[in-house]
Design a protein around this motif. Structure first.
Motif, PDB file in Angstrom:
ATOM      1  N   LEU A   1      28.616  45.745  11.501  1.00  0.00           N
ATOM      2  CA  LEU A   1      27.471  45.012  10.567  1.00  0.00           C
ATOM      3  C   LEU A   1      28.148  44.082   9.685  1.00  0.00           C
ATOM      4  N   GLY A   2      29.439  44.580   9.372  1.00  0.00           N
ATOM      5  CA  GLY A   2      29.961  43.689   8.370  1.00  0.00           C
ATOM      6  C   GLY A   2      30.493  42.363   9.011  1.00  0.00           C
ATOM      7  N   THR A   3      30.587  42.432  10.174  1.00  0.00           N
ATOM      8  CA  THR A   3      31.090  41.042  11.035  1.00  0.00           C
ATOM      9  C   THR A   3      30.180  39.969  11.206  1.00  0.00           C
ATOM     10  N   ALA A   4      28.794  40.604  11.095  1.00  0.00           N
ATOM     11  CA  ALA A   4      27.492  39.932  11.512  1.00  0.00           C
ATOM     12  C   ALA A   4      27.623  38.840  10.475  1.00  0.00           C
ATOM     13  N   GLY A   5      27.701  37.458  10.839  1.00  0.00           N
ATOM     14  CA  GLY A   5      27.723  36.360   9.828  1.00  0.00           C
ATOM     15  C   GLY A   5      27.679  35.095  10.533  1.00  0.00           C
ATOM     16  N   ALA A   6      27.413  34.004   9.885  1.00  0.00           N
ATOM     17  CA  ALA A   6      27.495  32.613  10.373  1.00  0.00           C
ATOM     18  C   ALA A   6      28.717  31.968  10.101  1.00  0.00           C
ATOM     19  N   ALA A   7      29.366  31.280  10.722  1.00  0.00           N
ATOM     20  CA  ALA A   7      30.709  30.419  10.436  1.00  0.00           C
ATOM     21  C   ALA A   7      30.506  29.531   9.038  1.00  0.00           C
ATOM     22  N   GLN A   8      31.416  29.449   8.203  1.00  0.00           N
ATOM     23  CA  GLN A   8      31.106  28.530   7.179  1.00  0.00           C
ATOM     24  C   GLN A   8      32.624  27.990   7.044  1.00  0.00           C
ATOM     25  N   VAL A   9      32.726  26.561   7.013  1.00  0.00           N
ATOM     26  CA  VAL A   9      34.073  25.838   6.820  1.00  0.00           C
ATOM     27  C   VAL A   9      34.557  25.804   5.136  1.00  0.00           C
ATOM     28  N   MET A  10      35.779  26.417   4.871  1.00  0.00           N
ATOM     29  CA  MET A  10      35.908  26.387   3.505  1.00  0.00           C
ATOM     30  C   MET A  10      36.990  24.945   3.356  1.00  0.00           C
ATOM     31  N   GLU A  11      37.723  25.053   2.330  1.00  0.00           N
ATOM     32  CA  GLU A  11      38.497  24.048   1.965  1.00  0.00           C
ATOM     33  C   GLU A  11      39.787  24.307   2.981  1.00  0.00           C
TER      34      GLU A  11
ATOM     35  N   PRO B   1      35.191  25.395  19.609  1.00  0.00           N
ATOM     36  CA  PRO B   1      35.726  24.812  18.294  1.00  0.00           C
ATOM     37  C   PRO B   1      34.352  24.820  17.327  1.00  0.00           C
ATOM     38  N   VAL B   2      34.706  24.964  16.089  1.00  0.00           N
ATOM     39  CA  VAL B   2      33.719  25.084  14.832  1.00  0.00           C
ATOM     40  C   VAL B   2      33.899  23.740  14.404  1.00  0.00           C
ATOM     41  N   GLU B   3      32.514  23.171  14.069  1.00  0.00           N
ATOM     42  CA  GLU B   3      32.565  22.018  13.745  1.00  0.00           C
ATOM     43  C   GLU B   3      33.186  21.861  12.162  1.00  0.00           C
ATOM     44  N   GLY B   4      33.923  20.845  12.086  1.00  0.00           N
ATOM     45  CA  GLY B   4      34.551  20.567  10.593  1.00  0.00           C
ATOM     46  C   GLY B   4      35.917  21.522  10.366  1.00  0.00           C
ATOM     47  N   ALA B   5      36.229  22.278  11.639  1.00  0.00           N
ATOM     48  CA  ALA B   5      37.521  23.032  11.414  1.00  0.00           C
ATOM     49  C   ALA B   5      38.284  22.438  12.353  1.00  0.00           C
ATOM     50  N   PRO B   6      39.174  21.817  12.086  1.00  0.00           N
ATOM     51  CA  PRO B   6      40.316  20.999  13.044  1.00  0.00           C
ATOM     52  C   PRO B   6      41.074  21.859  13.874  1.00  0.00           C
ATOM     53  N   LEU B   7      41.559  23.025  13.124  1.00  0.00           N
ATOM     54  CA  LEU B   7      42.445  24.163  13.999  1.00  0.00           C
ATOM     55  C   LEU B   7      41.587  25.088  14.735  1.00  0.00           C
TER      56      LEU B   7
ATOM     57  N   ASP C   1      42.002  34.633  13.230  1.00  0.00           N
ATOM     58  CA  ASP C   1      42.855  33.883  12.150  1.00  0.00           C
ATOM     59  C   ASP C   1      41.859  33.424  11.233  1.00  0.00           C
ATOM     60  N   SER C   2      42.619  32.636  10.418  1.00  0.00           N
ATOM     61  CA  SER C   2      41.758  32.090   9.178  1.00  0.00           C
ATOM     62  C   SER C   2      41.157  30.687   9.643  1.00  0.00           C
ATOM     63  N   PHE C   3      41.073  30.351  10.728  1.00  0.00           N
ATOM     64  CA  PHE C   3      40.582  28.958  11.462  1.00  0.00           C
ATOM     65  C   PHE C   3      39.402  29.281  12.413  1.00  0.00           C
ATOM     66  N   GLY C   4      38.836  30.448  12.458  1.00  0.00           N
ATOM     67  CA  GLY C   4      37.870  30.821  13.155  1.00  0.00           C
ATOM     68  C   GLY C   4      38.019  30.984  14.723  1.00  0.00           C
ATOM     69  N   ASN C   5      39.441  31.411  14.989  1.00  0.00           N
ATOM     70  CA  ASN C   5      39.805  31.593  16.439  1.00  0.00           C
ATOM     71  C   ASN C   5      40.039  32.973  16.513  1.00  0.00           C
TER      72      ASN C   5
ATOM     73  N   GLY D   1      40.247  23.457   6.076  1.00  0.00           N
ATOM     74  CA  GLY D   1      40.099  23.619   7.282  1.00  0.00           C
ATOM     75  C   GLY D   1      39.744  25.144   7.976  1.00  0.00           C
ATOM     76  N   GLN D   2      39.936  26.108   6.544  1.00  0.00           N
ATOM     77  CA  GLN D   2      39.669  27.306   7.162  1.00  0.00           C
ATOM     78  C   GLN D   2      38.158  27.822   7.396  1.00  0.00           C
ATOM     79  N   VAL D   3      38.046  28.799   8.128  1.00  0.00           N
ATOM     80  CA  VAL D   3      36.629  29.378   8.476  1.00  0.00           C
ATOM     81  C   VAL D   3      36.344  30.681   8.014  1.00  0.00           C
ATOM     82  N   GLU D   4      35.311  30.849   7.419  1.00  0.00           N
ATOM     83  CA  GLU D   4      34.816  32.250   6.911  1.00  0.00           C
ATOM     84  C   GLU D   4      33.231  32.518   7.390  1.00  0.00           C
ATOM     85  N   TYR D   5      33.015  33.901   7.401  1.00  0.00           N
ATOM     86  CA  TYR D   5      31.768  34.201   7.972  1.00  0.00           C
ATOM     87  C   TYR D   5      30.905  34.602   7.102  1.00  0.00           C
TER      88      TYR D   5
END
Length: 617
Positions: A318-328, A42-48, A30-34, A330-334
């Motif tokens: 290869l496209g999914t290889a990335g580090a979690a980054q918290v956006m506005e 849990p991902v730090e900074g992403a409450p959901l 989902d858009s929240f790192g789950n 509380g959404q998470v992108e890689y």
């Protein structure tokens, strides 16, 4: 070179498994790192984030029919749900009822289902109405919209292309059953064509050429008739129908040009039909010594499909290889890791190189089997298991030859792709005509070099099967032998290849005609030009895969014949390996060529004599 290339490809595959998130790729997130269907950290900074999604195995995209691209990022919200809504939901009350009955919550996790109809934030936290019906995509558990318009818009925005891809995918989605039926028709026609060449006679060739002529003329006539109907149809108001009319006009012009060229060639080469029938009978006699050669395209096609699926899986990993980054919000992108783009480039080279390696193995196997049967003194006692023998020799002794030959193809094709990309970039920037002309000339030169290398590789593999030499030596020897003996069989071999090409054209003609009738029958199919082109390309690819066995056997036989002439003289001490049928065929074809050469020379002398008499007066 081969070991380094293979090791690096294996390294990329292993890196994609370790660094890539296979779970995100397979199960979705989902858009929240789950990750859906799993218990998450849990991902730090992403409450959901960090929720237990064991029972929520499907990915639902909010606003799937209204996706937008903001900046360089796809603006969409995805949720993990227990089931996809299979019926359209027109109000928040229906969304709430669906959540209560199925346990599948279509609004953001922070909003309780009891507040769907009361909360002032429901408009931003719930999907835009109406919610289209959707079904879970097999294997990947994504809720995909089922209406053609919504599906095409959903897919086109994902690939970051706008209206054009929207209409193309709408046509593909609408006509997917028709496309599948045409592909099955192509397979049946290709099998029928293969058996036609297997049991070819003079009558069959005449019927076959007549069908090709009728098919070409019929397809051209249908295209021009459709264009006439479109231009005189006053009800055409939609942009898609106007685009269909333009595409029909383009198809009609191109098909008319191709038909004119092929009809001229058929008329010029019509007197060689009898020799061509004898040539294919000799080819079929060679195939009879190893009948399983006809199944080579099926094995090669299966291996290629397996490799392409694996290649796509590695690319997506290869496209999914990335580090979690918290956006506005509380959404998470890689964010992709550094160096991934260089791996993508090498992965593309690996696609072309490995595909050509698989095809080269097929050519080497067929050539080895033909060589084993040809250079067998006892024609009444054919060798046992020539295909297995050829395969074992290939894998134990000549893998380097196949690797070198297949490596030359991406060396030429990659610059051609770069030149084509630069040419399109210059066209968009409206540069001068001279630069576009130079790039077009470079592209044509690389294309000609590509075709020449494919022919050179085939002859080099056959020479390797004969002499057991390396690739470079075999390519040089094949070039010398064919240059010395080209007068014996060049014309008849070219006409044999031309007849095989007409077989491919016949398959494409019947498939395109069926597509024209099916797509035009229902004009709700949106723009069907690209689906029809895809079907035509697939038809030619399948026909080429099946009929390429005859081309490879034919080229290998003539190279064996040339080597036979070089090493033997037909005496009792050095008898020819070729049988009497092949020898008599070569003699008849040489007599025909010599007679025509003398006739042309005689007519030339008469013309010259006439000119001298006129000048003397």
């Amino acid at each position: 070179m081969h070991c380094l290339g293979a090791e690096y490809l294996v390294f990329i595959m292993g890196y994609s498994v370790v660094a890539g998130a296979a779970g995100r790729l397979l199960f979705g997130y989902d858009s929240f790192g789950n990750v859906c269907g799993k218990k998450n950290s849990p991902v730090e900074g992403a409450p959901l984030s960090g929720q237990d999604m064991t029972l929520k195995k499907h990915v639902f995209f909010m606003n799937s029919c209204n996706l937008e691209v903001k900046g360089m990022r796809l603006d969409r919200t995805a949720l993990c749900v227990s089931s996809c809504p299979e019926e359209q939901l027109d109000s928040l009350e229906e969304v709430q009822l669906f959540a209560n009955t199925s346990g599948s919550f279509l609004c953001v996790y922070s909003l309780n289902s009891s507040n769907y109809t009361h909360s002032p934030k429901a408009d931003s936290l719930c999907p835009r109405l109406p919610v289209p019906p959707s079904k879970s995509f097999p294997l990947f558990n994504r809720c995909i919209p089922q209406t053609p318009e919504c599906y095409s818009l959903f897919a086109s925005v994902w690939i970051n292309d706008g209206d054009t891809l929207h209409r193309i995918l709408s046509g593909i989605m609408s006509g997917r059953d028709t496309i599948l039926g045409l592909c099955i028709l192509t397979l049946a026609l290709s099998l029928a064509m293969m058996f036609t060449f297997r049991f070819i006679t003079t009558l069959l060739v005449n019927i076959f050429i007549s069908l090709v002529i009728l098919g070409l003329l019929f397809v051209c006539g249908v295209l021009w008739w459709l264009y006439y109907v479109y231009t005189n149809d006053l009800s055409i108001e939609l942009d898609t129908e106007r685009e269909n009319m333009k595409c029909v006009l383009g198809f009609a012009i191109v098909s008319t040009g191709i038909t004119a060229v092929l009809l001229v060639l058929i008329f010029v080469l019509r007197k060689r039909i009898k020799l061509t029938v004898e040539l294919f009978q000799i080819t079929n006699k060679a195939i009879s010594s190893a009948p399983f050669l006809l199944f080579q395209p099926l094995w090669t096609f299966a291996i290629l499909i397996f490799f392409w699926v694996l290649w796509v899986a590695v690319l997506l990993s290869l496209g999914t290889a990335g580090a979690a980054q918290v956006m506005e919000g509380g959404q998470v992108e890689y964010k992709p890791l550094s160096g991934i783009r260089y791996m993508w480039s090498y992965h593309l080279i690996g696609l072309i190189w490995t595909s050509e390696f698989i095809l080269a193995c097929q050519q080497m196997t067929i050539a080895g089997a033909v060589v084993t049967c040809y250079f067998n003194r006892s024609k009444n006692d054919p060798p046992d298991r020539p295909i297995l023998s050829s395969l074992s020799i290939l894998f134990f002794y000549h893998q380097g030859t196949v690797v070198k030959g297949s490596f030359l193809i991406p060396v030429v094709r990659l610059p051609r792709i770069i030149v084509m990309y630069m040419q399109n970039a210059l066209k968009e920037q409206q540069h001068g005509a001279l630069s576009r002309y130079l790039f077009r000339c470079c592209y044509c030169c690389f294309w000609c070099l590509d075709k020449y290398l494919l022919h050179l590789n085939q002859n080099a593999y056959t020479t390797t099967a004969i002499n057991g030499t390396d690739f470079c030596t075999s390519a040089k020897d094949a070039f010398k032998i064919l240059s010395k003996n080209s007068s014996h069989f060049t014309s008849i071999n070219c006409f044999g290849d031309f007849i095989i090409f007409l077989g491919k054209v016949l398959v494409v003609c019947f498939t395109v005609f069926g597509g024209l009738m099916a797509f035009n029958y229902n004009r709700a199919f949106q723009v069907w030009a690209v689906p029809l082109l895809l079907v035509a390309f697939f038809a030619y690819l399948v026909a080429h895969s099946f009929l390429s066995v005859f081309e490879t056997v034919l080229d290998a036989l003539f190279l064996c014949f040339a080597v036979d002439l070089e090493t033997n003289d037909g005496s009792s001490e050095k008898p020819y390996f070729m049988d009497q049928e092949f020898l008599s065929f070569v003699k008849r074809s040489n007599k025909l060529n010599n007679a025509r050469a003398r006739q042309d020379e005689h007519s030339l002398r008469n013309d010259e004599g006439t000119e001298l008499q006129a000048i003397a007066r």
